[in-house]
Design an enzyme around this catalytic site. Structure first.
Site, PDB file in Angstrom:
ATOM      1  N   GLY A  98     160.979  16.239 -26.441  1.00 40.89           N
ATOM      2  CA  GLY A  98     160.873  16.946 -27.707  1.00 40.89           C
ATOM      3  C   GLY A  98     159.696  16.406 -28.475  1.00 40.89           C
ATOM      4  O   GLY A  98     158.553  16.653 -28.117  1.00 40.89           O
ATOM      5  N   ARG A  99     159.990  15.618 -29.531  1.00 44.52           N
ATOM      6  CA  ARG A  99     158.936  15.048 -30.375  1.00 44.52           C
ATOM      7  C   ARG A  99     158.002  16.119 -30.903  1.00 44.52           C
ATOM      8  O   ARG A  99     156.790  16.003 -30.826  1.00 44.52           O
ATOM      9  CB  ARG A  99     158.156  13.974 -29.640  1.00 44.52           C
ATOM     10  N   HIS A 100     158.618  17.181 -31.430  1.00 43.10           N
ATOM     11  CA  HIS A 100     157.822  18.255 -32.008  1.00 43.10           C
ATOM     12  C   HIS A 100     158.674  19.100 -32.948  1.00 43.10           C
ATOM     13  O   HIS A 100     159.886  18.941 -33.015  1.00 43.10           O
ATOM     14  CB  HIS A 100     157.202  19.140 -30.909  1.00 43.10           C
ATOM     15  N   ALA A 101     158.001  19.974 -33.666  1.00 42.42           N
ATOM     16  CA  ALA A 101     158.633  21.008 -34.487  1.00 42.42           C
ATOM     17  C   ALA A 101     157.907  22.308 -34.153  1.00 42.42           C
ATOM     18  O   ALA A 101     156.894  22.305 -33.452  1.00 42.42           O
ATOM     19  CB  ALA A 101     158.510  20.683 -35.975  1.00 42.42           C
TER      20      ALA A 101
END
Length: 134
Positions: free
Chosen positions: A49-52
């Protein structure tokens, strides 16, 4: 601003025969699904992930194993969700920074509101904080 929340899918069956969960016409999902994907064999030491997203909404389901999902909203609210029941999904709104960590046997199913578009991703945390300032 939308918040992450859990969605429960029907759980039909019994312990002695097993269960089935179903969503007909994806009624439990709060958007039109335009993309479906799944992740698997992710090492336990990896944080994904580590995102928007600017626009994409998602529902994450641990169809097998355990997934720890951490969300952070623009106002700084951090929530941790433990997904390990295949009849429960997590709605992730577009403005939520999110990370996932998996048990070795985890299989994650994702329903997304839009097709893949790299321009929809915010991959740097500092940019997320800048774009979504409260």
């Amino acid at each position: 601003m939308k918040q992450p929340y859990l969605i429960e899918f029907p759980k039909l069956g019994a312990p002695e025969i097993g269960y089935i969960s179903v969503t007909e016409q994806l009624k439990q999902i709060p958007f039109e699904v335009q993309r479906t994907f799944w992740t698997y064999y992710t090492p336990e030491s990896i944080v994904r992930g580590r995102h928007a997203h600017y626009k994409t909404e998602q529902v994450l389901v641990a169809v097998s194993g355990r997934i720890i999902v951490t969300t952070e909203l623009p106002d700084g609210t951090v929530e941790v969700y433990r997904l390990e029941d295949p009849h429960v999904g997590l709605y992730v709104p577009p403005h939520a920074w999110h990370t996932m960590q998996y048990s070795h046997s985890a299989v994650q199913l994702v329903f997304a509101s839009l097709p893949y578009d790299e321009q929809d991703y915010i991959r740097q945390y500092e940019k997320f904080r800048e774009v979504w300032k409260p």
